[in-house]
Design a protein around this motif. Structure first.
Motif, PDB file in Angstrom:
ATOM      1  N   LEU A 176      26.100  46.545  -5.517  1.00 22.28           N
ATOM      2  CA  LEU A 176      25.354  46.581  -4.259  1.00 22.28           C
ATOM      3  C   LEU A 176      25.856  47.738  -3.409  1.00 22.28           C
ATOM      4  O   LEU A 176      27.062  47.942  -3.272  1.00 22.28           O
ATOM      5  N   LEU A 177      24.929  48.513  -2.854  1.00 24.68           N
ATOM      6  CA  LEU A 177      25.276  49.584  -1.925  1.00 24.68           C
ATOM      7  C   LEU A 177      24.702  49.240  -0.560  1.00 24.68           C
ATOM      8  O   LEU A 177      23.486  49.114  -0.396  1.00 24.68           O
ATOM      9  N   LEU A 178      25.579  49.053   0.432  1.00 24.98           N
ATOM     10  CA  LEU A 178      25.174  48.687   1.781  1.00 24.98           C
ATOM     11  C   LEU A 178      25.281  49.881   2.716  1.00 24.98           C
ATOM     12  O   LEU A 178      26.267  50.626   2.685  1.00 24.98           O
ATOM     13  N   GLY A 179      24.270  50.043   3.575  1.00 20.63           N
ATOM     14  CA  GLY A 179      24.295  51.081   4.593  1.00 20.63           C
ATOM     15  C   GLY A 179      24.366  50.492   5.987  1.00 20.63           C
ATOM     16  O   GLY A 179      24.497  49.272   6.173  1.00 20.63           O
ATOM     17  N   ALA A 180      24.223  51.359   6.979  1.00 26.07           N
ATOM     18  CA  ALA A 180      24.418  50.941   8.373  1.00 26.07           C
ATOM     19  C   ALA A 180      23.399  49.906   8.825  1.00 26.07           C
ATOM     20  O   ALA A 180      23.667  49.102   9.720  1.00 26.07           O
ATOM     21  N   SER A 234      24.382  46.252   9.256  1.00 28.47           N
ATOM     22  CA  SER A 234      25.312  45.851  10.316  1.00 28.47           C
ATOM     23  C   SER A 234      24.628  45.648  11.663  1.00 28.47           C
ATOM     24  O   SER A 234      25.252  45.170  12.608  1.00 28.47           O
ATOM     25  N   VAL A 235      23.352  46.048  11.754  1.00 35.14           N
ATOM     26  CA  VAL A 235      22.681  46.017  13.057  1.00 35.14           C
ATOM     27  C   VAL A 235      22.617  44.608  13.616  1.00 35.14           C
ATOM     28  O   VAL A 235      22.909  44.372  14.798  1.00 35.14           O
ATOM     29  N   SER A 236      22.249  43.627  12.785  1.00 33.45           N
ATOM     30  CA  SER A 236      22.131  42.255  13.290  1.00 33.45           C
ATOM     31  C   SER A 236      23.481  41.634  13.611  1.00 33.45           C
ATOM     32  O   SER A 236      23.557  40.596  14.250  1.00 33.45           O
ATOM     33  N   SER A 237      24.570  42.289  13.176  1.00 30.49           N
ATOM     34  CA  SER A 237      25.921  41.825  13.520  1.00 30.49           C
ATOM     35  C   SER A 237      26.425  42.457  14.809  1.00 30.49           C
ATOM     36  O   SER A 237      27.570  42.266  15.192  1.00 30.49           O
ATOM     37  N   GLY A 238      25.556  43.265  15.457  1.00 31.12           N
ATOM     38  CA  GLY A 238      25.905  43.821  16.755  1.00 31.12           C
ATOM     39  C   GLY A 238      26.390  45.253  16.735  1.00 31.12           C
ATOM     40  O   GLY A 238      26.745  45.801  17.779  1.00 31.12           O
ATOM     41  N   VAL A 239      26.408  45.888  15.554  1.00 29.00           N
ATOM     42  CA  VAL A 239      26.821  47.288  15.462  1.00 29.00           C
ATOM     43  C   VAL A 239      25.588  48.160  15.700  1.00 29.00           C
ATOM     44  O   VAL A 239      24.565  47.993  15.022  1.00 29.00           O
ATOM     45  N   ARG A 240      25.682  49.062  16.648  1.00 32.12           N
ATOM     46  CA  ARG A 240      24.520  49.894  16.947  1.00 32.12           C
ATOM     47  C   ARG A 240      24.155  50.770  15.751  1.00 32.12           C
ATOM     48  O   ARG A 240      25.025  51.291  15.058  1.00 32.12           O
ATOM     49  N   SER A 241      22.872  50.967  15.540  1.00 29.69           N
ATOM     50  CA  SER A 241      22.392  51.737  14.391  1.00 29.69           C
ATOM     51  C   SER A 241      22.611  53.224  14.613  1.00 29.69           C
ATOM     52  O   SER A 241      22.799  53.690  15.751  1.00 29.69           O
ATOM     53  N   ASN A 270      29.592  41.490  -7.859  1.00 32.69           N
ATOM     54  CA  ASN A 270      31.036  41.494  -7.591  1.00 32.69           C
ATOM     55  C   ASN A 270      31.564  42.871  -7.191  1.00 32.69           C
ATOM     56  O   ASN A 270      32.761  43.048  -7.026  1.00 32.69           O
ATOM     57  N   THR A 271      30.642  43.836  -7.029  1.00 33.44           N
ATOM     58  CA  THR A 271      31.049  45.159  -6.557  1.00 33.44           C
ATOM     59  C   THR A 271      30.147  45.567  -5.402  1.00 33.44           C
ATOM     60  O   THR A 271      28.920  45.596  -5.553  1.00 33.44           O
ATOM     61  N   ILE A 272      30.745  45.860  -4.255  1.00 34.18           N
ATOM     62  CA  ILE A 272      29.987  46.253  -3.065  1.00 34.18           C
ATOM     63  C   ILE A 272      30.466  47.619  -2.606  1.00 34.18           C
ATOM     64  O   ILE A 272      31.615  47.771  -2.170  1.00 34.18           O
ATOM     65  N   PHE A 273      29.618  48.617  -2.757  1.00 29.70           N
ATOM     66  CA  PHE A 273      29.870  49.931  -2.165  1.00 29.70           C
ATOM     67  C   PHE A 273      29.279  49.927  -0.758  1.00 29.70           C
ATOM     68  O   PHE A 273      28.225  49.336  -0.517  1.00 29.70           O
ATOM     69  N   THR A 274      29.939  50.576   0.167  1.00 29.00           N
ATOM     70  CA  THR A 274      29.388  50.648   1.517  1.00 29.00           C
ATOM     71  C   THR A 274      29.714  51.990   2.159  1.00 29.00           C
ATOM     72  O   THR A 274      30.810  52.531   1.970  1.00 29.00           O
ATOM     73  N   THR A 275      28.739  52.522   2.891  1.00 31.72           N
ATOM     74  CA  THR A 275      28.959  53.749   3.654  1.00 31.72           C
ATOM     75  C   THR A 275      29.478  53.438   5.052  1.00 31.72           C
ATOM     76  O   THR A 275      29.768  54.352   5.811  1.00 31.72           O
ATOM     77  N   ASN A 276      29.587  52.148   5.386  1.00 26.21           N
ATOM     78  CA  ASN A 276      29.901  51.740   6.753  1.00 26.21           C
ATOM     79  C   ASN A 276      31.395  51.784   7.038  1.00 26.21           C
ATOM     80  O   ASN A 276      32.214  51.488   6.174  1.00 26.21           O
ATOM     81  N   PHE A 277      31.735  52.098   8.302  1.00 24.50           N
ATOM     82  CA  PHE A 277      33.130  52.092   8.722  1.00 24.50           C
ATOM     83  C   PHE A 277      33.579  50.696   9.142  1.00 24.50           C
ATOM     84  O   PHE A 277      34.770  50.406   9.185  1.00 24.50           O
ATOM     85  N   ASP A 278      32.611  49.846   9.520  1.00 24.32           N
ATOM     86  CA  ASP A 278      32.988  48.525  10.018  1.00 24.32           C
ATOM     87  C   ASP A 278      33.620  47.689   8.917  1.00 24.32           C
ATOM     88  O   ASP A 278      33.543  48.007   7.733  1.00 24.32           O
TER      89      ASP A 278
END
Length: 870
Positions: free
Chosen positions: A35-39, A42-49, A138-146
């Protein structure tokens, strides 16, 4: 525009049902997809897009430039493009505005830390955790800093993930490991070296890129919340999709309904094995996948949450994104949670009041324990080592769960390592080994703190007995034996070399492919090792034959060829060397920018290794005018080396490598800059490099920088004391004896230097290829008023491969003209050697200084001379 484009791509459209079916079709507990997650996740968790922040920053910049004009988004973009094209990039607007508003990496880190602080993972992450727990991912890539993914594991799952937040840690991740993995492609907000600007996001770090490629061979990819705006990632995807060996299960890109895909994503969607799935959002698609693949149960294992349960559920129930969701599944689960909260049933479960609760809960990290570990990490980052030690000790006394104890021990190792307490670090790793004696990674970790070769090797031999198929253990064994080889005499080297070859054979039997890290380890060994030419030629060509049958045009194979044909002067001028240059140029043609970089650096290295300075000068001038390359730390480091080697222009060399360090901190570049500062006796600049507020340094890095600083300041007493205080560090003991005796010579403590050198040489059998130590011993004897052993020195001179050592022997023997001729030859090949020999103790007198002055005149080397680039 997007509707018509997607209509053209109608053949690439897949339904949500297709995605669910493909993800559910895994066998044997091994998922088909990463899975590759982007920004957007995180928006619904309160992190501004990114879009929201871009709009804010664009308005701020516009108002600064045109305070009297009315702001309109499209007008602002046009005016910024016309007036500020040097820094403003409308295609990568977020990154260019981020860099404009925050000048320094540290400022950007602080902003990101503030932005994500206090944010909690929303319901979509809870659904995701269940999918992980049930083996669908079982593998999550993410571009996010959070830190939302990692925190979701601790809040909603009993599974402990492996977190790779920076490039140096990612190589320890294995594809086959069943333990969940979080890989942050652009770093973590706790580190200054997060990738966030245009230049920084145009290339992945080497280890991260390799690991991304490795997973691409084994898994498909599901992408959510990511726009595809980073060239660093998109270039790798484009490159891998050229081969049918990658993403065999396909790439399924979740597009939010109504969103307009960018140009880079549209290009990718035309590729084979890439499809798009329109979804309502991250939370919604995770809810649907959870319902279809796991069942209609709540996504929260309530027995795992032991603190603040009411506030967690209230956040879900009050979240504006969830309340506005069209997903019936999310509405259903929110209603269940709301009713549970109202009845206070959930509170009893969360607080562990159920009588049937088992001891298994003791192995789960509570919210409080997670918060404590994060607080300790921040204490370490701030250099509050004593406070961090006390906190760990206090927590260890009351820790009940195995997981929490393991985390605390990890933190203790980090504290002792960063604070320089090697003995404490080793003791803690030993404690961890006692708790889990079958974990071979702990043995490898221990060797990083042990300085004695034999002890390192015995530790790794034990690890190899536990798991003879672990390629990381093989690579570390090779590394340690290589270090021993470099400082050993000829009689020992044959046996060491046989061991090295047996380790190489064993590792390649486990994994003969080019992904095995031992290939790079053995390449480094052959590049540095001094051995009989025929033996070197035979063994390297055998390995080359194997590599050429696998990937003949890879940088790995081409670098092996470079090692083979750059070893001697005769080889460097051969037709095979010319053919290598042509093949490198051919291999880079038609490559994507991200791939081309590697071949450009290889070409520069080839010109330098093959002594083709004019070609290298032209290459530097060619890349200098191309911003895709000229701002890269890899280019700037090579340019700096060229300036030192060809002209000895240390001012320009320092400026180039300093720019490399400013662009992206790499340990090798920081160490190199410190060496150049030492040449100019700029101890304060080295001290600034070592400032913990600027960089997060390892023990060995900080130790080496301190040594360079003391030498730059002329504090040889302090330098010697520091060497002796760190006898059992990660440094080679053979190297330390050479440095120690040389320091004693500079301090005029000749008797002490003689005794120390003699004791070490007696131990090794006075092997003639221990040239540096023998020269130090004979110099000490001469300064003590005793006669030189001219026969011994003459024998050493005849077998020396290093031109500087050979020249030093002749100088000590009184063969001044011969010494001057050979020194001059070595200095013309590489003018940096002038700085090296200027520090030698043999020239630390009146006649020595006169000799050095005559050498400078012979090679026409002026202190501030610069080289004219072609």
């Amino acid at each position: 525009m997007s509707v018509s484009v997607l209509q053209q791509l109608e053949g690439k459209r897949r339904s949500y049902e297709d995605l669910s079916r493909f993800m559910g079709a895994h066998t044997g507990g091994v998922p088909n997809y990463a899975l590759l997650l982007g920004a957007g996740c995180s928006v619904s968790s309160g992190v501004r897009s990114a879009a929201e922040l871009t709009e804010i920053w664009r308005q701020e910049v516009f108002k600064r430039h045109w305070p009297n004009e009315t702001y309109e988004a499209e007008v602002a973009k046009l005016q910024l493009t016309k007036s500020s094209g040097g820094w403003y990039n409308p295609i990568r607007e977020y990154s260019s505005l981020f860099e404009k508003n925050f000048d320094l990496p540290r400022q950007r880190r602080i902003f990101v830390e503030t932005e994500v602080s206090g944010k909690s993972p929303n319901l979509g992450y809870a659904y995701l955790m269940r999918l992980v727990d049930k083996g669908f991912l079982n593998t999550i890539f993410t571009t996010n800093f959070d830190d939302l993914v990692n925190e979701a594991f601790f809040q909603f799952s009993e599974t402990r993930p492996m977190l790779c937040a920076h490039d140096s840690s990612v190589s320890s991740i294995t594809v086959t490991s069943k333990r969940p993995k979080i890989i942050k492609l652009h770093g973590d907000y706790l580190f200054d070296d997060i990738k966030s600007t245009v230049r920084e996001t145009e290339s992945l770090e080497e280890n991260t890129r390799k690991k991304f490629i490795e997973f691409g061979r084994e898994f498909g990819l599901v992408v959510a919340g990511y726009s595809g705006s980073d060239r660093s990632i998109m270039d790798v995807l484009h490159y891998l999709l050229r081969s049918e060996d990658y993403f065999k299960h396909g790439i399924y890109w979740c597009l939010r309904k109504g969103d307009e895909p960018g140009d880079e994503l549209l290009k990718l969607l035309w590729r084979e094995r890439v499809y798009f799935v329109e979804v309502d959002g991250f939370d919604e698609v995770m809810a649907s996948l959870h319902n279809d693949l796991v069942g209609d149960s709540l996504p929260i294992d309530t027995s795992l949450i032991t603190k603040k349960p009411k506030s967690i559920i209230e956040k879900f129930c009050d979240n504006k994104f969830l309340l506005g969701s069209s997903s019936e599944l999310i509405k259903r689960d929110l209603e269940k949670l709301r009713k549970m909260n109202e009845r206070e049933e959930v509170l009893g479960i969360f607080r562990g009041l159920k009588k049937e609760e088992t001891d298994d809960t003791l192995d789960r990290l509570s919210d409080r324990e997670f918060v404590v570990t994060m607080e300790i990490r921040r204490m370490i980052e701030r250099g509050e080592f004593e406070g961090a030690r006390e906190r760990v000790a206090r927590e260890m006394k009351q820790a009940l769960s195995k997981r929490y104890k393991e985390d605390l021990l990890d933190l203790r190792v980090m504290i002792e390592d960063v604070s320089g307490n090697i003995v404490g670090a080793i003791s803690t790793v030993d404690e961890m080994i006692s708790a889990d004696p079958k974990d071979v990674s702990l043995y490898v970790r221990k060797t990083l703190f042990v300085g004695n070769h034999e002890e390192r090797i015995s530790i790794l031999d034990l690890a190899n007995e536990i798991d003879p198929y672990d390629v990381d253990v093989h690579e570390r064994r090779l590394q340690c034996l290589s270090e021993k080889y470099y400082v050993s005499g000829s009689s020992d080297r044959d046996a060491i070399y046989k061991n090295i070859k047996s380790i190489l054979d064993a590792s390649l039997k486990c994994d003969p492919g080019p992904k095995n890290p031992i290939w790079w380890g053995i390449l480094d060994f052959y590049t540095r090792a001094e051995m009989p030419r025929e033996q070197f030629k035979c063994d390297v060509e055998n390995l080359l034959g194997r590599l050429e049958s696998l990937q003949p045009h890879s940088t790995l194979c081409l670098r092996f060829r470079l090692a083979r044909w750059s070893k001697s002067k005769d080889d460097r001028g051969s037709l095979q060397a010319d053919s290598l240059i042509a093949d490198i140029s051919s291999a880079k043609a038609g490559r994507s920018l991200s791939e081309r970089h590697k071949y450009e650096w290889l070409e520069m290295d080839a010109f330098r290794a093959l002594r083709r300075s004019s070609d290298l000068s032209r290459k530097i001038s060619e890349l200098e005018i191309n911003s895709d390359f000229s701002d890269s730390p890899h280019f700037l480091r090579r340019k700096s080396d060229f300036l030192m080697e060809v002209s000895g222009d240390i001012d320009q060399a320092i400026e180039s490598i300093r720019r490399a360090v400013d662009a992206k901190r790499r340990s090798a570049d920081v160490a190199r800059l410190a060496v150049l500062y030492k040449y100019t006796t700029n101890g304060s600049a080295i001290s600034a490099l070592a400032d913990a507020k600027t960089y997060s340094l390892s023990t060995v890095e900080r130790f080496q920088l301190k040594l360079e600083e003391l030498q730059a300041n002329g504090d040889i007493e302090g330098y010697l004391a520091l060497l002796r205080s760190q006898q059992n560090t990660k440094r080679s003991e053979g190297l330390t004896v050479i440095e120690e005796t040389h320091a004693l010579l500079l301090l005029k403590r000749f008797e002490e230097a003689s005794k120390l050198a003699k004791a070490s040489l007696d131990k090794s059998g006075w092997q003639k290829d221990a040239a540096s130590l023998i020269v130090n011993y004979e110099l000490a004897e001469l300064k003590c008023g005793r006669a030189l052993n001219k026969r011994r020195l003459a024998e050493v001179e005849t077998i020396c491969i290093n031109d500087l050592e050979k020249s030093g022997c002749n100088y000590l023997l009184g063969n001044f003209e011969k010494a001057k001729t050979s020194f001059s030859s070595a200095l013309r090949d590489n003018k940096e050697n002038m700085f090296v020999i200027s520090e030698w103790a043999m020239f630390d007198d009146e006649s020595g200084r006169k000799f050095l002055d005559s050498l400078r005149k012979d090679i026409n080397m002026q202190p501030k001379q610069s080289v004219e680039l072609a």
